[in-house]
Design an enzyme around this catalytic site. Structure first.
Site, PDB file in Angstrom:
ATOM      1  N   GLY A 228     -18.869  -6.970  -1.109  1.00 55.01           N
ATOM      2  CA  GLY A 228     -18.451  -6.057  -0.046  1.00 55.01           C
ATOM      3  C   GLY A 228     -17.402  -6.697   0.852  1.00 55.01           C
ATOM      4  O   GLY A 228     -16.729  -7.670   0.479  1.00 55.01           O
TER       5      GLY A 228
ATOM      6  N   LYS B  63     -20.035  -6.870 -14.222  1.00 52.00           N
ATOM      7  CA  LYS B  63     -20.133  -6.382 -12.844  1.00 52.00           C
ATOM      8  C   LYS B  63     -20.997  -5.116 -12.779  1.00 52.00           C
ATOM      9  O   LYS B  63     -21.795  -4.930 -11.845  1.00 52.00           O
ATOM     10  CB  LYS B  63     -18.726  -6.105 -12.283  1.00 52.00           C
ATOM     11  CG  LYS B  63     -18.697  -5.329 -10.960  1.00 52.00           C
ATOM     12  CD  LYS B  63     -19.243  -6.160  -9.837  1.00 52.00           C
ATOM     13  CE  LYS B  63     -19.346  -5.588  -8.455  1.00 52.00           C
ATOM     14  NZ  LYS B  63     -19.055  -4.302  -8.057  1.00 52.00           N
TER      15      LYS B  63
ATOM     16  N   SER C 288     -17.876  -8.590  -6.322  1.00 53.70           N
ATOM     17  CA  SER C 288     -19.061  -8.149  -5.566  1.00 53.70           C
ATOM     18  C   SER C 288     -19.182  -8.952  -4.278  1.00 53.70           C
ATOM     19  O   SER C 288     -18.852 -10.130  -4.236  1.00 53.70           O
ATOM     20  CB  SER C 288     -20.337  -8.327  -6.380  1.00 53.70           C
ATOM     21  OG  SER C 288     -21.442  -8.002  -5.559  1.00 53.70           O
TER      22      SER C 288
ATOM     23  N   ASN D 117       0.881  -1.179   0.000  1.00 55.39           N
ATOM     24  CA  ASN D 117       0.000   0.000   0.000  1.00 55.39           C
ATOM     25  C   ASN D 117       0.908   1.215   0.000  1.00 55.39           C
ATOM     26  O   ASN D 117       1.996   1.177   0.579  1.00 55.39           O
ATOM     27  CB  ASN D 117      -0.876  -0.011   1.261  1.00 55.39           C
ATOM     28  CG  ASN D 117      -2.075   0.911   1.135  1.00 55.39           C
ATOM     29  OD1 ASN D 117      -3.122   0.510   0.645  1.00 55.39           O
ATOM     30  ND2 ASN D 117      -1.923   2.157   1.559  1.00 55.39           N
TER      31      ASN D 117
ATOM     32  N   GLU E 243     -28.818  -4.617  -8.953  1.00 51.87           N
ATOM     33  CA  GLU E 243     -28.878  -4.406  -7.492  1.00 51.87           C
ATOM     34  C   GLU E 243     -29.701  -3.136  -7.179  1.00 51.87           C
ATOM     35  O   GLU E 243     -30.561  -3.147  -6.298  1.00 51.87           O
ATOM     36  CB  GLU E 243     -27.438  -4.278  -6.995  1.00 51.87           C
ATOM     37  CG  GLU E 243     -27.244  -4.056  -5.536  1.00 51.87           C
ATOM     38  CD  GLU E 243     -25.744  -3.863  -5.241  1.00 51.87           C
ATOM     39  OE1 GLU E 243     -24.918  -4.671  -5.710  1.00 51.87           O
ATOM     40  OE2 GLU E 243     -25.409  -2.895  -4.541  1.00 51.87           O
TER      41      GLU E 243
ATOM     42  N   HIS F 220     -24.517  -6.112 -12.994  1.00 49.96           N
ATOM     43  CA  HIS F 220     -24.864  -6.675 -11.670  1.00 49.96           C
ATOM     44  C   HIS F 220     -25.267  -5.548 -10.721  1.00 49.96           C
ATOM     45  O   HIS F 220     -26.298  -5.610 -10.047  1.00 49.96           O
ATOM     46  CB  HIS F 220     -23.674  -7.455 -11.102  1.00 49.96           C
ATOM     47  CG  HIS F 220     -23.769  -7.684  -9.614  1.00 49.96           C
ATOM     48  ND1 HIS F 220     -23.480  -6.689  -8.692  1.00 49.96           N
ATOM     49  CD2 HIS F 220     -24.165  -8.750  -8.886  1.00 49.96           C
ATOM     50  CE1 HIS F 220     -23.696  -7.141  -7.478  1.00 49.96           C
ATOM     51  NE2 HIS F 220     -24.103  -8.395  -7.570  1.00 49.96           N
ATOM     52  N   ASN F 221     -24.462  -4.501 -10.677  1.00 50.08           N
ATOM     53  CA  ASN F 221     -24.760  -3.396  -9.761  1.00 50.08           C
ATOM     54  C   ASN F 221     -26.043  -2.680 -10.151  1.00 50.08           C
ATOM     55  O   ASN F 221     -26.816  -2.258  -9.290  1.00 50.08           O
ATOM     56  CB  ASN F 221     -23.601  -2.395  -9.735  1.00 50.08           C
ATOM     57  CG  ASN F 221     -22.446  -2.900  -8.905  1.00 50.08           C
ATOM     58  OD1 ASN F 221     -22.237  -4.100  -8.800  1.00 50.08           O
ATOM     59  ND2 ASN F 221     -21.693  -1.999  -8.318  1.00 50.08           N
TER      60      ASN F 221
HETATM   61  P1  NBP Z   1     -11.233   2.598  -1.798  1.00 54.36           P
HETATM   62  O1  NBP Z   1     -12.038   2.586  -3.025  1.00 54.36           O
HETATM   63  O2  NBP Z   1     -11.591   3.524  -0.696  1.00 54.36           O
HETATM   64  O3  NBP Z   1      -9.693   2.822  -2.207  1.00 54.36           O
HETATM   65  C1  NBP Z   1      -8.718   2.975  -1.223  1.00 54.36           C
HETATM   66  C2  NBP Z   1      -7.435   2.296  -1.637  1.00 54.36           C
HETATM   67  O4  NBP Z   1      -6.951   2.852  -2.862  1.00 54.36           O
HETATM   68  C3  NBP Z   1      -6.357   2.536  -0.602  1.00 54.36           C
HETATM   69  O5  NBP Z   1      -5.571   1.387  -0.464  1.00 54.36           O
HETATM   70  C4  NBP Z   1      -5.574   3.692  -1.214  1.00 54.36           C
HETATM   71  O6  NBP Z   1      -4.252   3.798  -0.747  1.00 54.36           O
HETATM   72  C5  NBP Z   1      -5.598   3.264  -2.659  1.00 54.36           C
HETATM   73  N1  NBP Z   1      -5.196   4.314  -3.603  1.00 54.36           N
HETATM   74  C6  NBP Z   1      -5.779   5.479  -3.913  1.00 54.36           C
HETATM   75 BR1  NBP Z   1      -7.288   6.129  -3.129  1.00 54.36          BR
HETATM   76  N2  NBP Z   1      -5.128   6.178  -4.835  1.00 54.36           N
HETATM   77  C7  NBP Z   1      -4.055   5.434  -5.129  1.00 54.36           C
HETATM   78  C8  NBP Z   1      -2.990   5.614  -6.025  1.00 54.36           C
HETATM   79  N3  NBP Z   1      -2.921   6.679  -6.807  1.00 54.36           N
HETATM   80  N4  NBP Z   1      -2.032   4.658  -6.067  1.00 54.36           N
HETATM   81  C9  NBP Z   1      -2.112   3.573  -5.288  1.00 54.36           C
HETATM   82  N5  NBP Z   1      -3.126   3.329  -4.420  1.00 54.36           N
HETATM   83  C10 NBP Z   1      -4.079   4.263  -4.350  1.00 54.36           C
HETATM   84  O7  NBP Z   1     -11.127   1.100  -1.184  1.00 54.36           O
HETATM   85  P2  NBP Z   1     -12.149  -0.096  -1.128  1.00 54.36           P
HETATM   86  O8  NBP Z   1     -13.485   0.338  -0.606  1.00 54.36           O
HETATM   87  O9  NBP Z   1     -11.440  -1.206  -0.443  1.00 54.36           O
HETATM   88  O10 NBP Z   1     -12.352  -0.482  -2.660  1.00 54.36           O
HETATM   89  C11 NBP Z   1     -11.289  -0.893  -3.500  1.00 54.36           C
HETATM   90  C12 NBP Z   1     -11.858  -1.097  -4.903  1.00 54.36           C
HETATM   91  O11 NBP Z   1     -12.855  -2.150  -4.852  1.00 54.36           O
HETATM   92  C13 NBP Z   1     -12.581   0.126  -5.450  1.00 54.36           C
HETATM   93  O12 NBP Z   1     -12.418   0.178  -6.843  1.00 54.36           O
HETATM   94  C14 NBP Z   1     -14.036  -0.146  -5.134  1.00 54.36           C
HETATM   95  O13 NBP Z   1     -14.914   0.526  -6.015  1.00 54.36           O
HETATM   96  C15 NBP Z   1     -14.107  -1.653  -5.300  1.00 54.36           C
HETATM   97  N6  NBP Z   1     -15.155  -2.328  -4.520  1.00 54.36           N
HETATM   98  C16 NBP Z   1     -15.474  -1.899  -3.275  1.00 54.36           C
HETATM   99  C17 NBP Z   1     -16.470  -2.559  -2.552  1.00 54.36           C
HETATM  100  C18 NBP Z   1     -16.822  -2.112  -1.154  1.00 54.36           C
HETATM  101  O14 NBP Z   1     -17.809  -2.654  -0.605  1.00 54.36           O
HETATM  102  N7  NBP Z   1     -16.080  -1.217  -0.524  1.00 54.36           N
HETATM  103  C19 NBP Z   1     -17.114  -3.664  -3.117  1.00 54.36           C
HETATM  104  C20 NBP Z   1     -16.738  -4.091  -4.397  1.00 54.36           C
HETATM  105  C21 NBP Z   1     -15.756  -3.416  -5.096  1.00 54.36           C
HETATM  106  P3  NBP Z   1      -3.900   4.784   0.497  1.00 54.36           P
HETATM  107  O15 NBP Z   1      -4.260   4.025   1.720  1.00 54.36           O
HETATM  108  O16 NBP Z   1      -2.451   4.989   0.369  1.00 54.36           O
HETATM  109  O17 NBP Z   1      -4.695   6.040   0.319  1.00 54.36           O
END
Ligand code: NBP
Length: 491
Positions: free
Chosen positions: A139, A192, A137, A36, A199, A195-196
């Site tokens: 979460g 995907k 998908s 990270n 949803e 799917h959303n």
């Molecule tokens: P986020 O969508 O909130 O992304 C946060 C992550 O992205 C952190 O690790 C952050 O690093 C990293 N990041 C960012 Br912001 N900019 C970056 C960059 N320029 N270079 C490298 N890393 C970078 O996290 P999430 O909710 O875990 O979702 C991750 C992905 O999965 C997203 O695309 C989301 O749409 C998808 N998704 C989410 C869910 C859900 O329920 N949350 C479900 C399904 C899919 P940092 O810590 O250094 O800022």
């Protein structure tokens, strides 16, 4: 942990999804490297915190240097990115490229736009790497215990990534992993996205069922919870119906029920909107999902609605409804509208498959959605079965099984919509689905009038019922116009 061995897979992005996916992978016996960006100004970096916390004692290695991270993974490398969709993925790819070897595989598990994924597949392949856009998908819970994963992109990467991705995927009730190869380019992220969108539709339909029960039957929350729990024992059995029952009976710490204290202004992150935009681009009706997206937007205009509600008096009939009869009709409306929504969604997938040459297997898509994801339901078994038959239906509602279901549900569905409209109670998704169904099953629609108007004011031409299809005519409607026609183009 065997430190002489290289990791099986790398994972970048330790936010909620990445952390849980890494733990899921380690739990399945894979050695995982994680990375990270180090966040400056905090006492402990994100990687350090994870390694000292939830990853402690697991087969996970943490890195804060991207070169060390890449070097720790066995070749051909498999690196999954779970970062914010958009420019972060492009930036990360640029940072990774100098450290990769030919044949290495990047997997984007975020909610990326399918066109971005198509572009990234080409870019990675041009550099000798491979790229997989995998919609995930489920979460946080799904990431940890089994998600629905929809991978597409560089096909030669599938045998390499399949063992890891299928091991961390949810298993359907018959044991099949909810992860299979979708197709080339951005097809995984397109699936995907739909799917959303579905949803969004399911959630709107459930909220309308809840509202009718509350407003026309005056049912207390616990009783509504029982109706949903009952539906969850039958053909509507699904994750969203199950959690709705739980939400309705969830008490608030200040007394009463929490759902009654939650402001009626819905948020959205964009995948519903994307589904509708892309359906429009493909010239396909996706009215139920569009209604669901627009209803969220309208709900968010809380102040305007509050003002408007004071300007117009609502006329309620104040009829007393029979609970059993109305809940039966609601069941019919919910089930039939859901069928319409899935039929519309799958028709968009079919059109995208034809337009982009993806050769999507719709039965396989339905099977992948049976577990792990938010729209998981038993009814997806019936959809998969319909698409598996030798004479695949051209439209889901033409499959014999669903034709019977729709014929059985129609009378309750239309009675329910009529009652709600008569009571001035909004049921936009139930009625949008019903109108779509009526239009779909009409050999004749008033589009002849639209064509006449288009030709009248813009010389857009029309086809005639007494001439073969594909021959276009223009009428000099007023006697004053000329014979010049407008060019034909699709919109
Ligand atoms: P986020 O969508 O909130 O992304 C946060 C992550 O992205 C952190 O690790 C952050 O690093 C990293 N990041 C960012 Br912001 N900019 C970056 C960059 N320029 N270079 C490298 N890393 C970078 O996290 P999430 O909710 O875990 O979702 C991750 C992905 O999965 C997203 O695309 C989301 O749409 C998808 N998704 C989410 C869910 C859900 O329920 N949350 C479900 C399904 C899919 P940092 O810590 O250094 O800022």
């Amino acid at each position: 942990m065997d430190n002489s061995r290289k990791s099986d897979i790398g994972l970048i992005g330790l936010a909620v999804m990445g952390e849980n996916l890494a733990l899921n992978m380690a739990g399945k016996g894979w050695e995982v490297s994680v990375y990270n960006r180090t966040v400056r100004g905090v006492e402990e970096g994100v990687v350090e915190r994870f390694m000292n916390g939830r990853a402690k004692g697991k087969s996970i290695r943490g890195y804060t240097d991207i070169a060390d991270f890449v070097a720790s993974i066995g070749t051909p490398r498999k690196i999954m990115m779970m970062v914010r969709a958009g420019s972060a993925v492009d930036e990360l790819m640029e940072q990774l490229f100098p450290h990769l070897a030919e044949g290495d595989i990047l997997i984007d598990g975020g909610n990326s736009n399918y066109e971005d994924t198509g572009r990234r597949v080409l870019l990675a392949e041009k550099k000798g790497f491979r790229f997989v856009g995998a919609g995930v998908s489920g979460g946080e819970e799904g990431a940890l215990n089994g998600a629905s994963i929809m991978p597409g992109g560089s096909e030669s990467a599938w045998p390499e990534v399949k063992p890891v991705l299928q091991s961390i995927a949810a298993k359907a009730p018959d044991g099949a992993p909810c992860c299979d190869w979708v197709g080339p380019a951005g097809s995984g992220h397109f699936v995907k996205m739909i799917h959303n969108g579905i949803e969004y539709g399911d959630m709107q339909l459930i909220s309308e069922a809840y509202w009718v029960m509350k407003k026309l039957l005056d049912l207390p929350n616990e009783e509504m919870a029982k109706v949903f729990a009952g539906w969850n024992e039958g053909k509507l059995r699904s994750y969203l119906i199950e959690i709705t029952a739980g939400i309705l009976s969830h008490k608030d710490k200040t007394g009463g029920y929490l759902v009654d204290r939650i402001l009626d202004a819905a948020g959205q992150k964009g995948t519903g909107k994307w589904s509708v935009i892309n359906a429009m681009e493909l010239g396909m009706p996706l009215g139920l999902i569009a209604t669901a997206v627009f209803e969220r937007s309208l709900s968010a205009s809380k102040e305007l609605r509050t003002q408007a509600s004071g300007e117009y008096a609502r006329e309620r009939l104040r009829a007393v409804y029979n609970k059993e009869e109305l809940t039966e009709e609601l069941y019919a409306a919910l089930y039939a509208s859901k069928l319409v929504s899935y039929a519309q969604g799958f028709a968009v997938l079919q059109r995208a498959s034809e337009t982009f040459g993806w050769n999507l297997d719709l039965a396989s898509v339905a099977r992948m959605w049976r577990g792990g994801c938010i729209i998981r339901s038993v009814f997806l078994n019936d959809i998969a079965a319909a698409f598996e038959t030798a004479d695949k239906p051209g439209h889901l509602l033409l499959a014999p099984y669903f034709k019977n279901e729709m014929n059985r549900l129609l009378s309750g569905w239309k009675r329910l919509v009529a009652k709600a409209i008569g009571e001035e109670l909004p049921v936009p998704a139930f009625s949008s689905a019903l109108n779509y169904f009526y239009s779909l099953t009409s050999a004749h629609l008033p589009a002849n009038m639209i064509q006449a108007q288009r030709d009248y004011f813009g010389a857009h031409t029309f086809e005639r019922t007494d001439e073969p299809r594909g021959r276009f005519f223009h009428e000099n409607w007023t006697g004053r116009g000329g014979d010049t026609r407008s060019g034909t183009y699709g919109a």
